[in-house]
Design a protein around this motif. Structure first.
Motif, PDB file in Angstrom:
ATOM      1  N   PHE A 109      -5.340   2.870   8.269  1.00  0.00           N
ATOM      2  CA  PHE A 109      -3.784   2.474   7.608  1.00  0.00           C
ATOM      3  C   PHE A 109      -3.040   3.828   7.742  1.00  0.00           C
ATOM      4  O   PHE A 109      -1.596   3.693   8.176  1.00  0.00           O
ATOM      5  CB  PHE A 109      -3.772   2.125   6.105  1.00  0.00           C
ATOM      6  N   THR A 153       0.204   4.438  10.209  1.00  0.00           N
ATOM      7  CA  THR A 153       1.561   4.776   9.495  1.00  0.00           C
ATOM      8  C   THR A 153       2.080   5.989  10.041  1.00  0.00           C
ATOM      9  O   THR A 153       3.151   6.383  10.274  1.00  0.00           O
ATOM     10  CB  THR A 153       1.282   5.002   8.038  1.00  0.00           C
ATOM     11  N   PHE A 186       4.144  -2.223   9.377  1.00  0.00           N
ATOM     12  CA  PHE A 186       3.333  -2.965   8.424  1.00  0.00           C
ATOM     13  C   PHE A 186       2.651  -3.936   9.126  1.00  0.00           C
ATOM     14  O   PHE A 186       1.587  -4.070   8.751  1.00  0.00           O
ATOM     15  CB  PHE A 186       4.322  -3.453   7.292  1.00  0.00           C
ATOM     16  N   ARG A 203      -0.710  -2.470  10.639  1.00  0.00           N
ATOM     17  CA  ARG A 203      -1.698  -2.447   9.459  1.00  0.00           C
ATOM     18  C   ARG A 203      -2.409  -3.832   9.368  1.00  0.00           C
ATOM     19  O   ARG A 203      -3.742  -3.448   9.230  1.00  0.00           O
ATOM     20  CB  ARG A 203      -1.073  -2.174   8.228  1.00  0.00           C
ATOM     21  N   THR A 204      -1.740  -4.886   9.405  1.00  0.00           N
ATOM     22  CA  THR A 204      -2.423  -6.122   9.148  1.00  0.00           C
ATOM     23  C   THR A 204      -3.399  -6.361  10.272  1.00  0.00           C
ATOM     24  O   THR A 204      -4.093  -7.042  10.070  1.00  0.00           O
ATOM     25  CB  THR A 204      -1.305  -7.050   9.139  1.00  0.00           C
ATOM     26  N   ALA A 218      -7.851  -4.601   7.438  1.00  0.00           N
ATOM     27  CA  ALA A 218      -7.053  -5.230   6.541  1.00  0.00           C
ATOM     28  C   ALA A 218      -7.618  -6.627   6.033  1.00  0.00           C
ATOM     29  O   ALA A 218      -6.915  -7.224   5.070  1.00  0.00           O
ATOM     30  CB  ALA A 218      -5.659  -5.595   7.424  1.00  0.00           C
ATOM     31  N   PRO A 253      -7.937  -3.139   0.652  1.00  0.00           N
ATOM     32  CA  PRO A 253      -7.455  -4.397   0.053  1.00  0.00           C
ATOM     33  C   PRO A 253      -8.389  -5.212  -0.565  1.00  0.00           C
ATOM     34  O   PRO A 253      -8.135  -5.968  -1.602  1.00  0.00           O
ATOM     35  CB  PRO A 253      -6.936  -5.034   1.271  1.00  0.00           C
ATOM     36  N   PRO A 302       0.479  -2.185   1.070  1.00  0.00           N
ATOM     37  CA  PRO A 302       1.292  -1.661   2.398  1.00  0.00           C
ATOM     38  C   PRO A 302       1.735  -2.937   3.275  1.00  0.00           C
ATOM     39  O   PRO A 302       2.304  -2.730   4.223  1.00  0.00           O
ATOM     40  CB  PRO A 302       0.643  -0.709   2.795  1.00  0.00           C
ATOM     41  N   PHE A 303       0.833  -4.012   3.186  1.00  0.00           N
ATOM     42  CA  PHE A 303       1.267  -5.078   4.162  1.00  0.00           C
ATOM     43  C   PHE A 303       0.886  -6.445   3.356  1.00  0.00           C
ATOM     44  O   PHE A 303       0.205  -6.058   2.177  1.00  0.00           O
ATOM     45  CB  PHE A 303       0.194  -4.804   5.417  1.00  0.00           C
ATOM     46  N   ASP A 340      -1.153   3.905   2.660  1.00  0.00           N
ATOM     47  CA  ASP A 340      -2.668   3.248   2.833  1.00  0.00           C
ATOM     48  C   ASP A 340      -3.111   2.939   1.469  1.00  0.00           C
ATOM     49  O   ASP A 340      -4.578   2.897   1.496  1.00  0.00           O
ATOM     50  CB  ASP A 340      -3.405   4.091   3.580  1.00  0.00           C
TER      51      ASP A 340
END
Lengths: 413, 463, 179
Positions: free
Chosen positions: B26, B30, B447, B450-451, B456, C17, C40-41, C144
């Protein structure tokens, strides 16, 4: 113990036994109505019979059920190209649908051998006295003549048979051998195959339906059939899938998430069909050129307009609004009801496209045009169930099989 | 779940190239993308590119100034070719924009995750292309300061626009499209603005990005509504993008002119628009990802997928040409037959055959696997398609008009230097906006990147 | 003399997460209701874990679309049929086929505006100030890190007990968040 038998059943994914009963009933209904239909050919015109009427109705019934089989062929290739769980779970139904094409070929023969003079004005070119029409027919005689017409029809069927043959054969081979190369073969054939599908559908629709009015032409016409046939087949397939998914062996394998995807695609095809059909209407309406606008006038005047309104509301608006609902798409039975309703509306649309050509300016209810699709439909469905039972209901050796079934267990949105 | 012990990775055999190179976290995603915006030193290459684009943009300013002072007579538009370069370029630009919406909306609905690293960029391209397209209707009016007359507003003249004309449909379609694309783009940017706000070093940038982020804090409730809004916007943008080029095609098809009045126009224009748009996305991303070292995020698989979309839409366009030619002949109408014959063999025959070469013959190379895997080949083919789609609009507009029904009204059309200046100038405008975008906004949705990282995924414990 | 500023709540930090979702579930099961997760998502499971299930947004969009369609159609009807009827090539004043494209566009326009402004309004954005920004490490929520907040307003909230509970969720850190 019960657990075990279910696993065993799952491995073969045999079509439920009731299908044999459905097949017999369909055959019986088909045969009865076929007799009625043939008798109709010898009845007097005053009660809606006669040989001309016979072939007019024959064309309606033939085009409707050809559309379901051909739509299956197009969808089969589409799902090979796009992949995805939705395609995998309906693949066997699509394949069985394409294998009804030989029946459609048999049904085409009477039309080709005896029907042409009863249907197409270009068959009577030399007898026509109206100057303008005569001139157009003369100008088109290199295309619209019986020899070339039959040659083209032979080419269409040859292409369709070839696509049907290889796609079904490789799929069966994969069941047997579990080799991955068959998937590759099917995908590779589907690319060019879908091009051939669109082109042959276009030209077949021009030859068999558009040329009923030899003066008229519209460049989007073929695409309306591509979308319409696909929609017919998709509706039919959804109805069959719902029937299959509510009993073993597919019960619990094909689930709400799959139907959700199928419902979304059904909505997309409804919209696509409406988009093509409305584009044609708006362009011709706005252009307002007499030779073109007449085609719509024939379908809007003398009561035909009500059928047109019904097509707009029931073929597009109602299914569109209903299919927006997420809950409805996930409810298999309701989805099946809508799908069958759309299939009926596909028939109404075809009736509206073909029958006014023989009854310009005044609405006519032709009982023969109802009897014929039922007769052909009975035969079609019997043939379909016979073919469906020949193979497992899911392509178990497809490399993506587990993923596709797994997809149904997660929600999806 | 009984299937879970089966080796799933072995099954995914065709997809060897990942959407994002392994090893990213992540934080690394970013930092890498936001650093393109936040790092202080601007690369020299950017200044060179921006400089050239800005100079081309000045050509546009010059052309427009002359246009406003002198009048539309500086264009080559004449009788019978009363619609020429302005509409050709308008249609070309608006078509290019369509790929952006397609990538961001339709691929989202189809759950095609590969869209994620290119959607932001493609949406920006949409906006800038629509801006360029918008210049033509406004400036070719002759009195651009009265452009607001196009909209229905209560006025002292007591009249209303005429809604049976497709040109009015166009006004609504293009302005709706511009609005919705801008909203879609902005909504997509909000979480990334928040990231930039929290990463920016100087107070000024913090405040600016903070204002744009509107207080976004990544709350779970916000995300849930945000995702719903994004999905609904995608659902709305999908039919919208189809409707826009459909309505552009109505501008022609609703007329009675042979060559324009064809019912195939709507789907064929839409396919052509997506075709040109994907060509433009490829033309821009191939150098961009090289220059900024973004090969980790915009992988070869992205390029290959775009090539496949290009091939598919190119074939639909080919179908359109084929139907035009076939029905031109089948119609047995002498005007239709003349029109199609004149296109192929008349004074503009070179344009027609160049168009066939660019739009139909060349893209067939994409059937070949090796070509799809070659970045250079894809770049060249997409340039060729871009030219081909411009030629298509030229052929449709000019060859249909230059032979009127009466031979006494026949004529020829050639663009003047001002036609070209304005066209090249809008390319300058487009590139200028694009360079500014690359410098000040994240060109890849952070974003969403990131997914798609494997981390994630929320791992569910076996219940 | 030291006065403690009023407390907004407690914030726990996680670095993935899965832990956050698990912690949120436990917190919800524990009976806390004024809780929120920050990530963040978007994480679908997180919204469910804190007890957020359905949003009214689709309804707002539907109403926006219906309004747009009707407004577009009747705008044209008023202008072309009632206020300024003009004969164009013999086409009827009420040319419904020609009204379809703009009706479609206004439907989409209003539905899209409803989606964007409806989302912002439901989320109460723009919102320049929010207490969570006071936590020093919260800036990482857009990079993050993953955060769980239990508000002091929660009836079950008791600083020491809640703090102990939050530490039991295996966070990286738990901090007080001031209003």
């Amino acid at each position: 113990m019960a657990e075990r038998t279910r696993v065993e059943q799952n491995l073969t994914y045999a079509t439920p036994r009731e299908s044999a009963r459905y097949q017999q009933r369909a055959l019986l209904v088909g045969a009865l109505f076929l007799v009625l239909f043939i008798v109709g050919a010898f009845l007097p015109i005053t009660i809606g019979g006669g040989i001309d009427q016979f072939f007019h109705s024959y064309l309606v019934g033939f085009m409707f059920w050809l559309g379901v089989a051909m739509g299956c062929l197009g969808l089969l290739m589409l799902q090979h190209l796009t992949g995805g769980a939705w395609g995998l779970v309906i693949r066997r139904v699509l394949e069985a649908g394409t294998r009804v094409l030989p029946l459609m070929f048999l049904l085409f023969l009477p039309l080709a051998i005896f029907g042409l003079p009863h249907l197409y004005e270009w068959m009577h070119r030399t007898e026509i006295t109206e100057k303008a029409l005569r001139a157009v027919l003369e100008a088109k005689k290199n295309y619209l003549n019986p020899t070339f017409f039959l040659i083209r029809a032979a080419v269409y069927f040859a292409i369709w048979f070839a696509l049907m043959f290889f796609l079904n054969r490789w799929s069966a081979d994969q069941d047997r051998t579990a080799e991955r190369r068959y998937s590759k073969n099917m995908t590779a054939l589907s690319g060019p195959g879908i091009i051939l599908f669109v082109l042959t559908t276009t030209f077949a629709s021009v030859d068999w339906v558009m040329s009923l009015d030899a003066e008229w032409f519209s460049t989007i016409y073929g695409l309306i059939y591509v979308a319409g046939w696909t929609l017919s087949a998709f509706s039919f397939v959804i109805a069959v899938m719902v029937w299959l998914a509510t009993r073993p062996p597919l019960e619990g394998e094909v689930r709400a998430a799959h139907f959700h995807d199928l419902g979304k695609l059904l909505l997309a095809f409804v919209m696509l069909w409406a988009y093509f059909a409305f584009s044609q209407f708006l362009i011709i309406w706005s252009g307002n050129i007499p030779e073109e606008a007449e085609w719509y006038l024939n379908r809007l005047r003398g009561g035909w307009g009500w059928i047109g309104v019904a097509v707009v509301l029931l073929h597009f608006a109602l299914p569109f609004v209903l299919l927006l609902s997420r809950d409805l798409k996930r409810n298999a039975r309701r989805l099946a009801t809508i799908a069958l309703f759309i299939l009926v509306m596909r028939f109404v649309d075809l009736y509206w496209l073909i029958v006014p050509e023989f009854n310009r300016g005044h609405f006519k209810f032709e009982w023969m045009s109802i009897v014929c699709p039922i007769a052909f439909g009975g035969l079609w469905i019997a043939f379909f169930f016979w073919q469906l039972r020949l193979r497992p209901l899911l392509p178990i050796n497809d490399p993506y099989f587990d993923e596709a079934i797994e997809h149904g267990k997660h929600g999806g949105h | 779940m009984p299937e879970s012990d089966q080796p799933h990775d072995e099954v995914r055999v065709h997809e060897t190239t990942p959407l994002i190179e392994p090893g990213h976290t992540f934080a690394s995603v970013t930092d890498k993308i936001s650093s393109l915006v936040l790092k202080r030193r601007t690369p020299l290459g950017w200044f060179i590119g921006f400089g050239i684009s800005f100079m081309l943009f000045q050509l546009f300013m010059l052309a427009v100034t002359n246009l406003v002072f002198t009048g539309v007579g500086i264009f080559g538009t004449n009788q019978p070719v009363g619609w020429a370069m302005p509409i050709i370029n308008f249609v070309w630009w608006i078509g290019i924009g369509h790929a952006g919406t397609l990538i961001s909306a339709i691929l989202l609905l189809l759950r095609q995750e590969w869209r994620t690293s290119i959607n932001r960029f493609a949406e920006a391209m949409t906006l800038f292309a629509v801006a360029c397209a918008g210049m033509y209707p406004v400036f070719h009016l002759g009195r651009p300061w009265l452009a607001y007359w196009l909209f229905p507003y209560p006025n002292t003249m007591g009249i209303w626009p005429q809604f049976r004309s497709p040109l009015m449909w166009d006004v609504f379609a293009v302005s709706t499209y511009a609005t919705v694309s801008a909203l879609f783009w902005f909504i997509g940017l909000i979480p990334d603005f928040a990231t930039l706000r929290d990463r920016a070093k100087s107070r000024g940038w913090q405040i600016l990005y903070g204002l744009l982020a509107m207080g976004w804090r990544g709350s779970a409730r916000h995300w849930a509504r945000y995702e719903m809004a994004y999905l609904l916007l995608a659902g709305l943008a999908t039919p919208l993008v189809l409707s826009v080029h459909t309505i552009v095609s109505f501008d022609f098809a609703v007329a009675q002119l042979p060559g324009w009045h064809a019912t195939i126009f709507p789907p064929y224009f839409v396919a052509g628009a997506i075709y040109a748009g994907f060509a433009m996305v490829l033309t821009l991303t191939i150098p961009l990802r090289k220059f900024y070292g973004l090969e980790d995020f915009i992988t070869d698989r992205h390029l290959r997928n775009m090539a496949k979309v290009m091939l598919a839409t190119g074939l639909i366009v080919a179908y359109g040409y084929m139907m035009e030619a076939f029905f031109g002949w089948y119609s047995a109408n002498k005007y239709e037959r003349f029109m199609i014959w004149n296109r192929m063999t008349g004074p503009y025959w070179q344009f027609y055959w160049a168009l066939i070469l660019c739009n139909i013959v060349t893209p067939q190379l994409l059937w070949i696997r090796r070509i799809r895997h070659s970045t250079l080949a894809l770049f060249i083919i997409s340039l060729v398609v871009g030219v081909g789609m411009w030629l298509e609009r030229f052929v449709i507009v000019v060859t249909s008009l230059h032979r009127d029904f009466l031979p006494s009204s026949w004529g020829m059309y050639w663009p003047t230097v001002w036609d070209w200046s304005m066209f090249i100038g809008t390319i300058g405008l487009f590139l200028t906006l694009l360079f500014l975008f690359i410098r000040f906004l994240p060109i890849i949705s952070i974003f969403e990147m990131r997914t798609i990282l494997p981390q994630a995924e929320v791992e569910e414990e076996a219940a | 003399m030291e006065t403690k500023p009023p407390l907004y709540g407690l914030m726990a930090e996680f670095d993935n997460p899965t832990d956050l979702v698990e912690a949120a579930r436990q917190t919800y099961d524990e009976g806390y209701r004024r809780i929120n997760g920050y990530s963040p998502f978007p994480i679908e499971e997180l919204a469910e874990a804190i007890g957020f299930h359905k949003t009214r947004l689709p309804l707002i969009v539907l109403l926006g679309g219906i309004f747009g369609g009707l407004a577009g159609y009747f705008m044209m009807y008023y202008m072309e049929v009632i206020d300024y009827p003009l004969n164009v090539g013999g086409r009827p004043f009420h040319s419904w086929p020609a009204f379809m494209p703009i009706t479609f566009e206004t439907t989409v326009l209003c539905a899209a505006l409803a989606a964007v402004f409806g989302m912002l309004a439901l989320n109460k954005l723009p919102q320049p100030y929010h207490p969570v920004f006071n936590a020093e490490r919260f800036a990482l929520a857009t990079r993050d890190r993953f955060f769980l907040v239990i508000e002091a307003r929660d009836p079950k909230f008791d600083h020491d007990k809640t703090l102990a509970f939050m530490w039991s969720l295996n966070p990286k850190e738990v901090v007080d968040v001031e209003v």
